[in-house]
Design a protein around this motif. Structure first.
Motif, PDB file in Angstrom:
ATOM      1  N   ASN A 256       0.855  -1.184   0.000  1.00 40.00           N
ATOM      2  CA  ASN A 256       0.000   0.000   0.000  1.00 40.00           C
ATOM      3  C   ASN A 256       0.893   1.236   0.000  1.00 40.00           C
ATOM      4  N   PRO A 257       0.589   2.213  -0.842  1.00 42.08           N
ATOM      5  CA  PRO A 257       1.453   3.408  -0.905  1.00 42.08           C
ATOM      6  C   PRO A 257       1.397   4.272   0.346  1.00 42.08           C
ATOM      7  N   TYR A 258       0.412   4.043   1.228  1.00 36.43           N
ATOM      8  CA  TYR A 258       0.248   4.891   2.410  1.00 36.43           C
ATOM      9  C   TYR A 258       0.969   4.356   3.645  1.00 36.43           C
ATOM     10  N   PHE A 259       1.432   3.124   3.602  1.00 40.56           N
ATOM     11  CA  PHE A 259       2.191   2.569   4.722  1.00 40.56           C
ATOM     12  C   PHE A 259       3.075   1.435   4.198  1.00 40.56           C
ATOM     13  N   GLY A 260       4.129   1.146   4.962  1.00 36.19           N
ATOM     14  CA  GLY A 260       5.031   0.077   4.554  1.00 36.19           C
ATOM     15  C   GLY A 260       5.868  -0.402   5.718  1.00 36.19           C
ATOM     16  N   ALA A 261       6.523  -1.541   5.525  1.00 34.02           N
ATOM     17  CA  ALA A 261       7.300  -2.162   6.590  1.00 34.02           C
ATOM     18  C   ALA A 261       8.355  -1.219   7.161  1.00 34.02           C
ATOM     19  N   GLU A 262       8.856  -0.323   6.330  1.00 37.07           N
ATOM     20  CA  GLU A 262       9.899   0.598   6.790  1.00 37.07           C
ATOM     21  C   GLU A 262       9.374   1.600   7.822  1.00 37.07           C
ATOM     22  N   ASP A 263       8.049   1.714   7.959  1.00 44.94           N
ATOM     23  CA  ASP A 263       7.469   2.622   8.962  1.00 44.94           C
ATOM     24  C   ASP A 263       7.721   2.140  10.383  1.00 44.94           C
ATOM     25  N   ILE A 264       7.957   0.847  10.551  1.00 47.25           N
ATOM     26  CA  ILE A 264       8.170   0.278  11.886  1.00 47.25           C
ATOM     27  C   ILE A 264       9.652   0.402  12.226  1.00 47.25           C
ATOM     28  N   THR A 265       9.950   1.231  13.227  1.00 47.14           N
ATOM     29  CA  THR A 265      11.340   1.544  13.554  1.00 47.14           C
ATOM     30  C   THR A 265      11.885   0.706  14.705  1.00 47.14           C
ATOM     31  N   GLU A 266      10.998   0.211  15.573  1.00 48.29           N
ATOM     32  CA  GLU A 266      11.446  -0.611  16.699  1.00 48.29           C
ATOM     33  C   GLU A 266      10.272  -1.440  17.218  1.00 48.29           C
ATOM     34  N   ILE A 267      10.552  -2.677  17.611  1.00 45.98           N
ATOM     35  CA  ILE A 267       9.549  -3.556  18.206  1.00 45.98           C
ATOM     36  C   ILE A 267      10.118  -4.121  19.499  1.00 45.98           C
ATOM     37  N   VAL A 268       9.376  -3.937  20.594  1.00 45.32           N
ATOM     38  CA  VAL A 268       9.795  -4.479  21.886  1.00 45.32           C
ATOM     39  C   VAL A 268       8.658  -5.327  22.447  1.00 45.32           C
ATOM     40  N   ASP A 269       8.945  -6.065  23.507  1.00 46.24           N
ATOM     41  CA  ASP A 269       7.934  -6.897  24.154  1.00 46.24           C
ATOM     42  C   ASP A 269       6.992  -6.047  25.004  1.00 46.24           C
ATOM     43  N   TRP A 270       5.787  -6.551  25.192  1.00 45.90           N
ATOM     44  CA  TRP A 270       4.802  -5.949  26.093  1.00 45.90           C
ATOM     45  C   TRP A 270       4.393  -7.028  27.105  1.00 45.90           C
ATOM     46  N   PRO A 271       5.246  -7.346  28.059  1.00 48.95           N
ATOM     47  CA  PRO A 271       4.976  -8.454  28.979  1.00 48.95           C
ATOM     48  C   PRO A 271       3.835  -8.197  29.939  1.00 48.95           C
ATOM     49  N   GLU A 272       3.483  -6.923  30.156  1.00 51.50           N
ATOM     50  CA  GLU A 272       2.414  -6.602  31.105  1.00 51.50           C
ATOM     51  C   GLU A 272       1.036  -6.988  30.598  1.00 51.50           C
TER      52      GLU A 272
ATOM     53  N   ASN B  27       6.487  -7.020   9.527  1.00 51.15           N
ATOM     54  CA  ASN B  27       6.467  -5.574   9.706  1.00 51.15           C
ATOM     55  C   ASN B  27       5.424  -4.886   8.832  1.00 51.15           C
ATOM     56  N   GLN B  28       5.160  -5.448   7.658  1.00 53.59           N
ATOM     57  CA  GLN B  28       4.171  -4.859   6.770  1.00 53.59           C
ATOM     58  C   GLN B  28       2.790  -4.854   7.414  1.00 53.59           C
ATOM     59  N   THR B  29       2.428  -5.952   8.048  1.00 48.90           N
ATOM     60  CA  THR B  29       1.121  -6.012   8.718  1.00 48.90           C
ATOM     61  C   THR B  29       1.082  -5.086   9.924  1.00 48.90           C
ATOM     62  N   LEU B  30       2.174  -5.036  10.684  1.00 48.17           N
ATOM     63  CA  LEU B  30       2.214  -4.097  11.811  1.00 48.17           C
ATOM     64  C   LEU B  30       2.144  -2.654  11.318  1.00 48.17           C
ATOM     65  N   ALA B  31       2.723  -2.386  10.163  1.00 53.21           N
ATOM     66  CA  ALA B  31       2.655  -1.037   9.589  1.00 53.21           C
ATOM     67  C   ALA B  31       1.216  -0.677   9.222  1.00 53.21           C
ATOM     68  N   GLU B  32       0.475  -1.658   8.699  1.00 57.75           N
ATOM     69  CA  GLU B  32      -0.940  -1.409   8.399  1.00 57.75           C
ATOM     70  C   GLU B  32      -1.702  -1.084   9.682  1.00 57.75           C
TER      71      GLU B  32
ATOM     72  N   THR C 263       4.751   8.178  18.064  1.00 59.34           N
ATOM     73  CA  THR C 263       4.185   8.354  16.723  1.00 59.34           C
ATOM     74  C   THR C 263       5.229   8.133  15.638  1.00 59.34           C
ATOM     75  N   ASN C 264       6.341   7.522  16.001  1.00 63.55           N
ATOM     76  CA  ASN C 264       7.445   7.330  15.061  1.00 63.55           C
ATOM     77  C   ASN C 264       7.707   5.859  14.746  1.00 63.55           C
ATOM     78  N   GLY C 265       6.711   5.008  14.922  1.00 57.56           N
ATOM     79  CA  GLY C 265       6.857   3.618  14.518  1.00 57.56           C
ATOM     80  C   GLY C 265       7.442   2.697  15.559  1.00 57.56           C
ATOM     81  N   ARG C 266       7.500   3.110  16.806  1.00 57.84           N
ATOM     82  CA  ARG C 266       7.966   2.237  17.885  1.00 57.84           C
ATOM     83  C   ARG C 266       6.755   1.536  18.505  1.00 57.84           C
ATOM     84  N   LEU C 267       6.790   0.200  18.516  1.00 58.63           N
ATOM     85  CA  LEU C 267       5.655  -0.593  18.974  1.00 58.63           C
ATOM     86  C   LEU C 267       6.084  -1.596  20.037  1.00 58.63           C
TER      87      LEU C 267
END
Length: 265
Positions: free
Chosen positions: A37-53, A190-195, A224-228
Protein backbone atom coordinates in the motif's frame (compact mmCIF):
# COMPACT_ATOMS: atom_id res chain seq x y z
CA UNK A 1 -45.04 -26.65 36.40
CA UNK A 2 -41.69 -25.08 37.25
CA UNK A 3 -39.98 -23.42 34.29
CA UNK A 4 -36.57 -24.57 33.18
CA UNK A 5 -33.78 -22.74 34.93
CA UNK A 6 -31.47 -20.80 32.63
CA UNK A 7 -27.85 -21.74 33.21
CA UNK A 8 -25.42 -18.94 33.93
CA UNK A 9 -21.67 -18.55 33.98
CA UNK A 10 -19.25 -15.87 35.11
CA UNK A 11 -17.69 -13.43 32.67
CA UNK A 12 -14.37 -15.15 33.28
CA UNK A 13 -15.77 -18.59 32.48
CA UNK A 14 -17.27 -17.25 29.26
CA UNK A 15 -14.11 -15.46 28.19
CA UNK A 16 -11.56 -18.12 29.11
CA UNK A 17 -12.89 -20.74 26.71
CA UNK A 18 -10.35 -21.89 24.15
CA UNK A 19 -11.50 -21.67 20.54
CA UNK A 20 -11.79 -24.59 18.10
CA UNK A 21 -9.16 -24.98 15.43
CA UNK A 22 -10.01 -23.23 12.17
CA UNK A 23 -9.35 -25.40 9.13
CA UNK A 24 -7.41 -23.70 6.35
CA UNK A 25 -7.92 -24.59 2.72
CA UNK A 26 -5.01 -26.76 1.62
CA UNK A 27 -4.17 -24.63 -1.41
CA UNK A 28 -4.37 -20.95 -0.47
CA UNK A 29 -5.04 -18.89 -3.62
CA UNK A 30 -2.47 -16.35 -4.75
CA UNK A 31 -1.29 -13.71 -4.04
CA UNK A 32 0.43 -15.42 -1.16
CA UNK A 33 1.68 -12.28 0.56
CA UNK A 34 -0.11 -9.22 1.90
CA UNK A 35 -0.86 -6.47 -0.58
CA UNK A 36 1.47 -3.46 -0.57
CA UNK A 37 0.00 0.00 0.00
CA UNK A 38 1.45 3.41 -0.91
CA UNK A 39 0.25 4.89 2.41
CA UNK A 40 2.19 2.57 4.72
CA UNK A 41 5.03 0.08 4.55
CA UNK A 42 7.30 -2.16 6.59
CA UNK A 43 9.90 0.60 6.79
CA UNK A 44 7.47 2.62 8.96
CA UNK A 45 8.17 0.28 11.89
CA UNK A 46 11.34 1.54 13.55
CA UNK A 47 11.45 -0.61 16.70
CA UNK A 48 9.55 -3.56 18.21
CA UNK A 49 9.80 -4.48 21.89
CA UNK A 50 7.93 -6.90 24.15
CA UNK A 51 4.80 -5.95 26.09
CA UNK A 52 4.98 -8.45 28.98
CA UNK A 53 2.41 -6.60 31.11
CA UNK A 54 -0.37 -7.70 28.77
CA UNK A 55 -1.02 -10.98 30.56
CA UNK A 56 -3.56 -12.97 32.55
CA UNK A 57 -2.32 -11.82 35.96
CA UNK A 58 -2.60 -8.15 35.02
CA UNK A 59 -6.18 -8.63 33.86
CA UNK A 60 -7.17 -10.48 37.02
CA UNK A 61 -5.44 -7.90 39.21
CA UNK A 62 -7.43 -5.11 37.57
CA UNK A 63 -10.78 -6.77 36.85
CA UNK A 64 -10.77 -10.13 38.61
CA UNK A 65 -13.54 -9.09 40.99
CA UNK A 66 -16.10 -8.32 38.30
CA UNK A 67 -14.92 -11.12 36.02
CA UNK A 68 -15.59 -13.68 38.74
CA UNK A 69 -18.73 -12.20 40.30
CA UNK A 70 -20.76 -10.99 37.31
CA UNK A 71 -22.97 -13.73 35.85
CA UNK A 72 -24.44 -13.94 32.35
CA UNK A 73 -26.66 -16.47 30.61
CA UNK A 74 -24.95 -19.32 28.82
CA UNK A 75 -25.53 -18.89 25.09
CA UNK A 76 -24.33 -21.07 22.23
CA UNK A 77 -23.47 -18.97 19.18
CA UNK A 78 -22.13 -21.82 17.08
CA UNK A 79 -23.34 -22.15 13.49
CA UNK A 80 -23.54 -25.15 11.13
CA UNK A 81 -20.97 -23.64 8.75
CA UNK A 82 -18.49 -22.99 11.54
CA UNK A 83 -16.15 -25.82 10.56
CA UNK A 84 -15.88 -25.06 6.86
CA UNK A 85 -12.41 -24.26 5.51
CA UNK A 86 -11.19 -20.69 5.20
CA UNK A 87 -8.66 -19.16 2.83
CA UNK A 88 -9.25 -15.40 3.16
CA UNK A 89 -9.51 -12.94 6.03
CA UNK A 90 -13.11 -12.13 5.10
CA UNK A 91 -13.97 -15.72 6.00
CA UNK A 92 -12.03 -15.34 9.23
CA UNK A 93 -14.25 -12.35 10.00
CA UNK A 94 -17.23 -14.68 9.65
CA UNK A 95 -15.64 -16.94 12.27
CA UNK A 96 -15.37 -13.93 14.55
CA UNK A 97 -19.12 -13.41 14.19
CA UNK A 98 -19.64 -17.01 15.26
CA UNK A 99 -17.01 -17.60 17.93
CA UNK A 100 -15.83 -14.29 19.33
CA UNK A 101 -17.70 -11.07 18.57
CA UNK A 102 -21.05 -11.91 20.27
CA UNK A 103 -19.21 -12.94 23.44
CA UNK A 104 -17.11 -9.77 23.54
CA UNK A 105 -20.18 -7.59 22.99
CA UNK A 106 -22.19 -9.35 25.72
CA UNK A 107 -19.39 -9.45 28.27
CA UNK A 108 -18.40 -5.83 27.74
CA UNK A 109 -22.02 -4.78 28.10
CA UNK A 110 -22.40 -6.83 31.28
CA UNK A 111 -19.19 -5.42 32.74
CA UNK A 112 -20.17 -1.81 32.08
CA UNK A 113 -23.65 -2.40 33.50
CA UNK A 114 -22.04 -3.67 36.70
CA UNK A 115 -19.55 -0.79 36.78
CA UNK A 116 -22.15 1.86 35.87
CA UNK A 117 -22.19 3.50 39.34
CA UNK A 118 -18.39 3.88 39.10
CA UNK A 119 -17.80 4.67 35.43
CA UNK A 120 -17.44 8.40 36.04
CA UNK A 121 -15.12 7.85 38.99
CA UNK A 122 -13.09 5.31 36.99
CA UNK A 123 -13.20 7.60 33.94
CA UNK A 124 -14.51 4.81 31.71
CA UNK A 125 -16.54 5.38 28.56
CA UNK A 126 -18.38 2.13 27.67
CA UNK A 127 -17.34 0.61 24.35
CA UNK A 128 -18.56 -2.14 22.08
CA UNK A 129 -16.89 -4.41 19.53
CA UNK A 130 -17.76 -4.30 15.85
CA UNK A 131 -16.61 -4.26 12.25
CA UNK A 132 -14.18 -1.59 11.12
CA UNK A 133 -16.91 0.47 9.48
CA UNK A 134 -18.74 0.92 12.79
CA UNK A 135 -16.17 3.64 13.55
CA UNK A 136 -15.78 6.85 11.62
CA UNK A 137 -13.86 6.35 8.35
CA UNK A 138 -10.63 8.32 8.19
CA UNK A 139 -9.05 8.60 4.76
CA UNK A 140 -9.51 5.92 2.11
CA UNK A 141 -9.05 2.80 4.23
CA UNK A 142 -10.48 1.25 7.35
CA UNK A 143 -9.38 -1.63 9.61
CA UNK A 144 -11.20 -4.94 9.86
CA UNK A 145 -12.60 -4.43 13.37
CA UNK A 146 -13.17 -1.68 15.88
CA UNK A 147 -13.80 -0.79 19.49
CA UNK A 148 -16.05 2.28 19.59
CA UNK A 149 -17.93 4.06 22.36
CA UNK A 150 -21.58 3.15 22.74
CA UNK A 151 -22.62 6.78 23.21
CA UNK A 152 -21.22 8.01 19.88
CA UNK A 153 -23.32 5.70 17.73
CA UNK A 154 -22.67 3.97 14.42
CA UNK A 155 -19.80 5.39 12.32
CA UNK A 156 -19.63 8.52 14.48
CA UNK A 157 -16.69 7.90 16.81
CA UNK A 158 -12.99 7.10 16.69
CA UNK A 159 -11.79 3.52 16.54
CA UNK A 160 -10.16 3.24 19.94
CA UNK A 161 -8.44 -0.09 19.26
CA UNK A 162 -8.31 -1.10 15.57
CA UNK A 163 -7.90 -4.71 14.56
CA UNK A 164 -6.30 -6.26 11.48
CA UNK A 165 -7.26 -9.81 10.48
CA UNK A 166 -5.20 -12.25 8.47
CA UNK A 167 -4.59 -15.91 7.81
CA UNK A 168 -1.58 -17.69 9.27
CA UNK A 169 0.16 -18.48 5.94
CA UNK A 170 0.46 -14.71 5.44
CA UNK A 171 1.42 -13.60 8.97
CA UNK A 172 2.88 -15.22 12.06
CA UNK A 173 4.25 -13.79 15.30
CA UNK A 174 7.28 -16.07 14.87
CA UNK A 175 8.36 -14.05 11.84
CA UNK A 176 9.37 -11.20 14.14
CA UNK A 177 12.49 -13.19 15.00
CA UNK A 178 13.66 -13.83 11.46
CA UNK A 179 17.46 -13.68 11.39
CA UNK A 180 17.69 -11.58 8.25
CA UNK A 181 16.15 -8.12 7.83
CA UNK A 182 15.68 -8.73 4.09
CA UNK A 183 13.82 -12.02 4.68
CA UNK A 184 10.30 -12.12 3.16
CA UNK A 185 8.82 -13.31 6.47
CA UNK A 186 10.46 -10.47 8.38
CA UNK A 187 9.16 -8.00 5.80
CA UNK A 188 5.60 -9.37 5.93
CA UNK A 189 5.60 -9.27 9.73
CA UNK A 190 6.47 -5.57 9.71
CA UNK A 191 4.17 -4.86 6.77
CA UNK A 192 1.12 -6.01 8.72
CA UNK A 193 2.21 -4.10 11.81
CA UNK A 194 2.65 -1.04 9.59
CA UNK A 195 -0.94 -1.41 8.40
CA UNK A 196 -2.16 -1.62 11.99
CA UNK A 197 0.06 1.31 12.98
CA UNK A 198 -1.45 3.32 10.11
CA UNK A 199 -4.96 2.77 11.47
CA UNK A 200 -3.96 3.43 15.08
CA UNK A 201 -2.24 6.64 14.03
CA UNK A 202 -5.23 7.77 11.97
CA UNK A 203 -7.60 7.38 14.91
CA UNK A 204 -5.08 8.46 17.54
CA UNK A 205 -5.38 5.09 19.26
CA UNK A 206 -2.71 3.76 21.58
CA UNK A 207 -3.55 0.05 21.16
CA UNK A 208 -4.70 -2.39 18.50
CA UNK A 209 -4.22 -5.99 17.49
CA UNK A 210 -3.50 -8.54 14.79
CA UNK A 211 -5.64 -11.69 14.74
CA UNK A 212 -5.18 -14.73 12.52
CA UNK A 213 -6.73 -18.18 12.48
CA UNK A 214 -3.86 -19.25 14.76
CA UNK A 215 -3.22 -16.45 17.26
CA UNK A 216 -3.90 -13.02 18.70
CA UNK A 217 -1.15 -10.43 19.19
CA UNK A 218 -2.01 -7.16 20.94
CA UNK A 219 0.03 -4.09 20.01
CA UNK A 220 0.72 -0.79 21.77
CA UNK A 221 2.17 2.32 20.16
CA UNK A 222 5.02 3.79 22.17
CA UNK A 223 5.21 6.97 20.11
CA UNK A 224 4.18 8.35 16.72
CA UNK A 225 7.45 7.33 15.06
CA UNK A 226 6.86 3.62 14.52
CA UNK A 227 7.97 2.24 17.89
CA UNK A 228 5.65 -0.59 18.97
CA UNK A 229 5.31 -3.00 21.89
CA UNK A 230 3.78 -6.42 21.16
CA UNK A 231 2.23 -8.92 23.54
CA UNK A 232 3.12 -12.57 23.68
CA UNK A 233 0.99 -14.43 21.10
CA UNK A 234 -2.25 -15.92 22.40
CA UNK A 235 -3.08 -19.14 20.47
CA UNK A 236 -6.66 -19.78 19.32
CA UNK A 237 -6.93 -22.98 21.32
CA UNK A 238 -5.53 -21.65 24.61
CA UNK A 239 -8.13 -21.51 27.37
CA UNK A 240 -9.14 -22.73 30.78
CA UNK A 241 -8.41 -21.76 34.35
CA UNK A 242 -5.53 -19.31 34.63
CA UNK A 243 -5.02 -19.06 30.86
CA UNK A 244 -5.14 -15.94 28.72
CA UNK A 245 -7.49 -16.78 25.85
CA UNK A 246 -8.28 -14.89 22.65
CA UNK A 247 -11.66 -13.83 24.03
CA UNK A 248 -10.23 -12.61 27.33
CA UNK A 249 -7.45 -10.74 25.55
CA UNK A 250 -9.91 -8.92 23.29
CA UNK A 251 -12.24 -8.16 26.22
CA UNK A 252 -9.38 -6.57 28.16
CA UNK A 253 -8.35 -4.60 25.08
CA UNK A 254 -11.91 -3.27 25.05
CA UNK A 255 -11.55 -2.21 28.67
CA UNK A 256 -8.30 -0.42 27.81
CA UNK A 257 -10.11 1.30 24.93
CA UNK A 258 -12.75 2.53 27.40
CA UNK A 259 -10.20 4.42 29.49
CA UNK A 260 -10.77 8.08 28.65
CA UNK A 261 -7.33 9.19 29.80
CA UNK A 262 -5.32 6.38 28.25
CA UNK A 263 -6.90 5.06 25.03
CA UNK A 264 -5.36 7.79 22.86
CA UNK A 265 -1.68 8.49 22.31
Amino acid sequence: MESDKIETESLLENLCVGLPTIALKADIPTPKWNTLNPYFGAEDITEIVDWPEFNYNTIIHRYGGILNSKKIDCVDFSAPWMHTEVWHKSQLDTRLDELVRPHIIRTLRAAFEELEPQTQQLNLNPVTFGHGTTAITIGLFWPDTSFTTVAEGYAQGKNRAPGVLGISPKWSSEWRHSKFSNDQHHFQYNQTLAELNFYMDGHGARCGYVLTDAELVVVKRLDTNGRLAVSAPIPWKTGGNGQLSVRLGLWYLGMLAAEEENWAL
